[in-house]
Design an enzyme around this catalytic site. Sequence first.
Site, PDB file in Angstrom:
ATOM      1  N   GLU A   1      -9.048  -4.279  -4.916  1.00 22.38           N
ATOM      2  CA  GLU A   1      -8.228  -3.413  -3.913  1.00 22.38           C
ATOM      3  C   GLU A   1      -9.220  -2.298  -3.456  1.00 22.38           C
ATOM      4  OE1 GLU A   1      -5.175  -3.480  -2.940  1.00 22.38           O
ATOM      5  OE2 GLU A   1      -3.980  -4.474  -4.330  1.00 22.38           O
TER       6      GLU A   1
ATOM      7  N   SER B   1       0.547  -1.342   0.051  1.00 19.33           N
ATOM      8  CA  SER B   1       0.064   0.059   0.061  1.00 19.33           C
ATOM      9  C   SER B   1       0.894   1.382  -0.066  1.00 19.33           C
ATOM     10  CB  SER B   1      -1.084   0.032   1.196  1.00 19.33           C
ATOM     11  OG  SER B   1      -1.969   0.837   1.174  1.00 19.33           O
TER      12      SER B   1
ATOM     13  N   HIS C   1      -8.150  -5.325  -0.240  1.00 19.97           N
ATOM     14  CA  HIS C   1      -6.733  -4.656   0.132  1.00 19.97           C
ATOM     15  C   HIS C   1      -6.243  -4.856   1.206  1.00 19.97           C
ATOM     16  CE1 HIS C   1      -3.985  -1.273  -0.450  1.00 19.97           C
ATOM     17  NE2 HIS C   1      -4.091  -0.784   0.802  1.00 19.97           N
TER      18      HIS C   1
END
Length: 563
Positions: A373, A236, A482
């Site tokens: 995501e 991330s 995610h």
Amino acid sequence: MVSKSLFLAAAVNLAGVLAQAPTAVLNGNEVISGVLEGKVDTFKGIPFADPPLNDLRFKHPQPFTGSYQGLKANDFSPACMQLDPGNSLTLLDKALGLAKVIPEEFRGPLYDMAKGTVSMNEDCLYLNVFRPAGTKPDAKLPVMVWIYGGAFVYGSSAAYPGNSYVKESINMGQPVVFVSINYRTGPFGFLGGDAITAEGNTNAGLHDQRKGLEWVSDNIANFGGDPDKVMIFGESAGAMSVAHQLIAYGGDNTYNGKKLFHSAILQSGGPLPYHDSSSVGPDISYNRFAQYAGCDTSASANDTLECLRSKSSSVLHDAQNSYDLKDLFGLLPQFLGFGPRPDGNIIPDAAYELFRSGRYAKVPYISGNQEDEGTAFAPVALNATTTPHVKKWLQYIFYDASEASIDRVLSLYPQTLSVGSPFRTGILNALTPQFKRVAAILSDMLFQSPRRVMLSATKDVNRWTYLSTHLHNLVPFLGTFHGNELIFQFNVNIGPANSYLRYFISFANHHDPNVGTNLLQWDQYTDEGKEMLEIHMTDNVMRTDDYRIEGISNFETDVNLYG
């Protein structure tokens, strides 16, 4: 009887020796000690820079000037000041019914990782070293340096102990040293606007990371690591940080004439075409932060900055939380407000331009995404239940985009449940009429597009790419969401854990993910074949990276959609 007693005494003495705390020597004669945790020597909470306090608040990190002598590196340091991640998870609970949709074996570790950031302090520039037990200084093991994520508003190295990587590297016969670095986030690490730009202290969080890498270059050999075989990786915002370390100073990743790192892995993140540090978005964020902190934004830039430096940590922490949580979830507005931005210094130009013009560190890398995501971020628009609602929300998010640009996004991502995210689930998982649409937009805008930009721009280095689909049809509304891969890498050794750990450890050792893994051969990405590994729960397949080409390409070219 005497010989038996001697044998027992020797055995006890040997056990005591084996249980002794591991040590390392820094600066020639300064001895620090750590903790033996099974097969892993751990050294936690090692300072790599002077505390960024008082006049050093918001400024680039300064070299550590203290002594390491006698340091008991037994415990993680506090996290840097940041948004409370527990608040974020609580809001997701309320918005999505997280407790109902995420299986317990996943939900628990998510909250465990958040707990790693509960204790906070501005004195936070510390790192941690994990190595195979008994490693000697001359071992020259590859080094894996972890940069955590958290949307550039939260995160902590304490949430990601390196034991799992070190243990698996031992099992593979490819031992590594694992290092994790704290860095400042939110306004403490990425304050933008005219005042901080004029002062020359933009992107302090990136400089924290680089200072940590410089410490590794100077000191990791004392722990048995090889400073000439360092891999940086993150997830991330950590992966986005890796991307920006690749383009830092136009691709100059050297320090004292040597490379700071030699390979990289980017999990669910890449470069973003942010506007520069003194543009509208950072100025808005700066002024809101100053207002919430009780500073007069009508005063001169220097006076406002001096006011912010005079406030207590708790006042600034409250100010950041007030700003972050002003919207339902608040993550995306904050995500676009803080983060690495071009400043003419460490980031000399727009990120996409730096990659496309070849101004990046020429090292092999892996880059990949989770299939869904955007589902974890889509709650920011839960109240948008019609196309006009979504358009209005997009106009807020894409504040610098034309109406034509926004209309094109809406046409490329229609309100058709079967093409939304979670992908490949037909009409299912529609939490609201627009949820899957928004999730698809966010998936491709923030994650898929930057990955493809990098792949197309870096033809002169070896690169591999992947897509994880292992939670497909297992988690309602969220899909392969995610951040889920962190659970398998750091908390739960099931399912795809072997794929992540073994491929990545091999890459750290050989700059090739395929050596000694006993996994499917992962072919390099090429422009012609677009080879991509698809990671499943128990097996993997090779596929082609050819999904949603038109929509993703639109984000690659229309950079005004980003703030």
